[in-house]
Design an enzyme around this catalytic site. Structure first.
Site, mmCIF file in Angstrom:
data_model
loop_
_atom_site.group_PDB
_atom_site.id
_atom_site.type_symbol
_atom_site.label_atom_id
_atom_site.label_comp_id
_atom_site.label_asym_id
_atom_site.label_seq_id
_atom_site.Cartn_x
_atom_site.Cartn_y
_atom_site.Cartn_z
ATOM 1 N N GLU A 186 -12.411 20.888 67.327
ATOM 2 C CA GLU A 186 -10.972 20.685 67.549
ATOM 3 C C GLU A 186 -10.548 19.221 67.426
ATOM 4 O O GLU A 186 -9.504 18.905 66.860
ATOM 5 C CB GLU A 186 -10.561 21.211 68.942
ATOM 6 N N GLU A 208 -14.236 29.855 72.411
ATOM 7 C CA GLU A 208 -13.554 29.967 73.712
ATOM 8 C C GLU A 208 -13.482 31.441 74.138
ATOM 9 O O GLU A 208 -13.740 31.785 75.290
ATOM 10 C CB GLU A 208 -12.163 29.338 73.643
HETATM 11 C C1 LIG Z 1 -6.988 25.640 69.577
HETATM 12 C C2 LIG Z 1 -8.131 25.990 68.754
HETATM 13 C C3 LIG Z 1 -8.419 25.274 67.628
HETATM 14 C C4 LIG Z 1 -9.564 25.609 66.761
HETATM 15 O O1 LIG Z 1 -10.100 26.696 66.756
HETATM 16 S S1 LIG Z 1 -10.080 24.325 65.778
HETATM 17 C C5 LIG Z 1 -11.335 24.978 64.748
HETATM 18 C C6 LIG Z 1 -10.742 25.634 63.549
HETATM 19 N N1 LIG Z 1 -11.755 26.073 62.607
HETATM 20 C C7 LIG Z 1 -12.404 25.239 61.792
HETATM 21 O O2 LIG Z 1 -12.236 24.048 61.827
HETATM 22 C C8 LIG Z 1 -13.336 25.846 60.796
HETATM 23 C C9 LIG Z 1 -12.882 25.527 59.375
HETATM 24 N N2 LIG Z 1 -13.718 26.213 58.401
HETATM 25 C C10 LIG Z 1 -14.873 25.690 57.951
HETATM 26 O O3 LIG Z 1 -15.300 24.613 58.315
HETATM 27 C C11 LIG Z 1 -15.625 26.521 56.947
HETATM 28 O O4 LIG Z 1 -14.771 27.492 56.445
HETATM 29 C C12 LIG Z 1 -16.867 27.221 57.546
HETATM 30 C C13 LIG Z 1 -17.947 26.163 57.835
HETATM 31 C C14 LIG Z 1 -16.528 27.991 58.813
HETATM 32 C C15 LIG Z 1 -17.419 28.256 56.536
HETATM 33 O O5 LIG Z 1 -17.640 27.651 55.317
HETATM 34 P P1 LIG Z 1 -17.827 28.587 54.015
HETATM 35 O O6 LIG Z 1 -18.747 29.693 54.307
HETATM 36 O O7 LIG Z 1 -18.169 27.648 52.892
HETATM 37 O O8 LIG Z 1 -16.397 29.266 53.778
HETATM 38 P P2 LIG Z 1 -15.090 28.566 53.180
HETATM 39 O O9 LIG Z 1 -15.098 28.714 51.698
HETATM 40 O O10 LIG Z 1 -14.904 27.201 53.744
HETATM 41 O O11 LIG Z 1 -13.936 29.487 53.830
HETATM 42 C C16 LIG Z 1 -13.585 30.745 53.296
HETATM 43 C C17 LIG Z 1 -12.064 30.849 53.242
HETATM 44 O O12 LIG Z 1 -11.577 30.833 54.591
HETATM 45 C C18 LIG Z 1 -10.647 29.768 54.744
HETATM 46 N N3 LIG Z 1 -10.777 29.264 56.113
HETATM 47 C C19 LIG Z 1 -11.898 28.894 56.724
HETATM 48 N N4 LIG Z 1 -11.686 28.556 57.988
HETATM 49 C C20 LIG Z 1 -10.354 28.706 58.188
HETATM 50 C C21 LIG Z 1 -9.498 28.504 59.318
HETATM 51 N N5 LIG Z 1 -9.993 28.108 60.498
HETATM 52 N N6 LIG Z 1 -8.200 28.762 59.166
HETATM 53 C C22 LIG Z 1 -7.713 29.198 57.985
HETATM 54 N N7 LIG Z 1 -8.467 29.411 56.881
HETATM 55 C C23 LIG Z 1 -9.768 29.163 56.996
HETATM 56 C C24 LIG Z 1 -11.059 28.742 53.698
HETATM 57 O O13 LIG Z 1 -9.993 27.878 53.384
HETATM 58 C C25 LIG Z 1 -11.442 29.644 52.554
HETATM 59 O O14 LIG Z 1 -10.261 30.113 51.948
HETATM 60 P P3 LIG Z 1 -10.205 30.322 50.345
HETATM 61 O O15 LIG Z 1 -11.280 31.343 50.037
HETATM 62 O O16 LIG Z 1 -8.830 30.797 50.067
HETATM 63 O O17 LIG Z 1 -10.532 28.991 49.728
#
Ligand SMILES: C/C=C/C(=O)SCCNC(=O)CCNC(=O)[C@H](O)C(C)(C)COP(=O)(O)OP(=O)(O)OC[C@H]1O[C@@H](n2cnc3c(N)ncnc32)[C@H](O)[C@@H]1OP(=O)(O)O
Length: 266
Positions: free
Chosen positions: A137, A117
């Site tokens: 989302e 966004e």
């Molecule tokens: C109003 C607006 C709403 C929104 O924006 S909704 C969308 C929110 N975002 C998501 O849904 C994305 C969620 N994350 C993922 O699906 C994955 O990540 C990725 C595909 C982006 C990347 O995957 P990979 O490279 O394998 O990394 P990893 O091990 O999953 O993440 C690294 C660390 O980052 C934390 N993390 C990832 N995304 C978020 C987030 N959106 N909010 C908070 N924490 C997040 C994880 O848990 C983990 O943490 P740790 O290393 O402690 O296990």
């Protein structure tokens, strides 16, 4: 600890360029209330800088521009906090759109949800070839309500529905084909391509570029039939300053270094 927002100024011969780097703790630069407050403050500081010509918005590291909203924060939210989140996100999107100079999003790794966004609110988007984009989302039980409203203007209603309703990620090549980003380059080329893009913007007359950005935002916000009037007013207002006469005379005089010549820095 890395500060959440780092703003660096660079003086180029043609003018000042700011680079804002988002660096929330963790590898994915997720967007929480604090980061949005810091980003809003950084944009407010830049808004009054008369010498500023362009802004680059980037994420720290190669894994993400922004990995979406901070899900840990939202999972604990009540109605009031969720509303605060949406209002702040809308506020930073508007602050980017109303900043007087063009803002370029530098996209590498993931750009997800609230991050996409913000990218939509920027004037231009340049992505590394490995970049990935998603709006998941609905899978979190949330509708997309703020900067996502800009998506139909970029990619059309059908592709907006596909992104929002499926949550399925798309790659950089698809994003380019859809018009979600304007340029895709190999990762190693990203900085050079960004420099070139900034250089092309700086070739425009500063006042005219500011006027054009404001006008395009108005065009986006108005119905098609309402778009002519502000354009006519902006064209006339240019002649209150020296820019068009100076640049036109330089072109007519055949000055080799006239910035107004149609040329490319490639
Ligand atoms: C109003 C607006 C709403 C929104 O924006 S909704 C969308 C929110 N975002 C998501 O849904 C994305 C969620 N994350 C993922 O699906 C994955 O990540 C990725 C595909 C982006 C990347 O995957 P990979 O490279 O394998 O990394 P990893 O091990 O999953 O993440 C690294 C660390 O980052 C934390 N993390 C990832 N995304 C978020 C987030 N959106 N909010 C908070 N924490 C997040 C994880 O848990 C983990 O943490 P740790 O290393 O402690 O296990």
């Amino acid at each position: 600890m890395t500060p959440a927002i780092v703003t660096r100024m660079r003086e180029r011969p043609e003018g000042r360029v700011a680079r804002i780097t988002l660096a929330q703790s963790g590898p994915l630069n997720v967007l929480g209330l604090g980061l949005m407050e810091d980003l809003a403050a950084a944009l407010r500081d830049l808004a009054g800088d008369e010498a500023l010509r362009a802004v680059v918005l980037a994420g720290e590291g190669a894994r993400a521009f922004i990995g979406g909203a901070d899900l840990a924060e939202l999972a604990e939210a009540d109605r009031a906090m969720a509303q605060d989140f949406a209002v702040r996100l809308q506020g930073v999107c508007q602050a980017i759109r109303t900043l007087p100079v063009p803002v370029i999003a530098r996209l590498q790794g993931w750009t997800i949800g609230a991050g996409l966004e913000l990218a939509c609110a920027c004037d231009l988007r340049i992505a590394a070839s490995g970049a990935l984009f998603a709006m998941p989302e609905l899978r979190m039980g949330l509708p997309c309500v703020t900067g996502a409203a800009l998506l139909p203007g970029l990619i059309g209603w059908g592709r907006t529905r596909r992104l929002l309703l499926t949550g399925e990620p798309i790659d950089a090549a698809t994003a380019l084909a859809w018009g979600l980003v304007e340029e895709v380059v190999e990762e190693a080329e990203l900085e050079r391509a960004l420099e070139r893009l900034v250089g092309e913007i700086l070739a425009g007359a500063p006042g005219a570029v500011r006027r054009q950005k404001a006008l395009m935002r108005q065009w986006e916000d108005l119905l098609p039939a309402e778009r002519a009037a502000p354009g006519l007013a902006a064209f006339a207002a240019c002649w209150d300053g020296p820019e068009p006469r100076q640049r036109l005379r330089a072109v007519l005089a055949g000055a080799q270094d006239a910035a107004a010549r149609v040329r490319t820095s490639r």
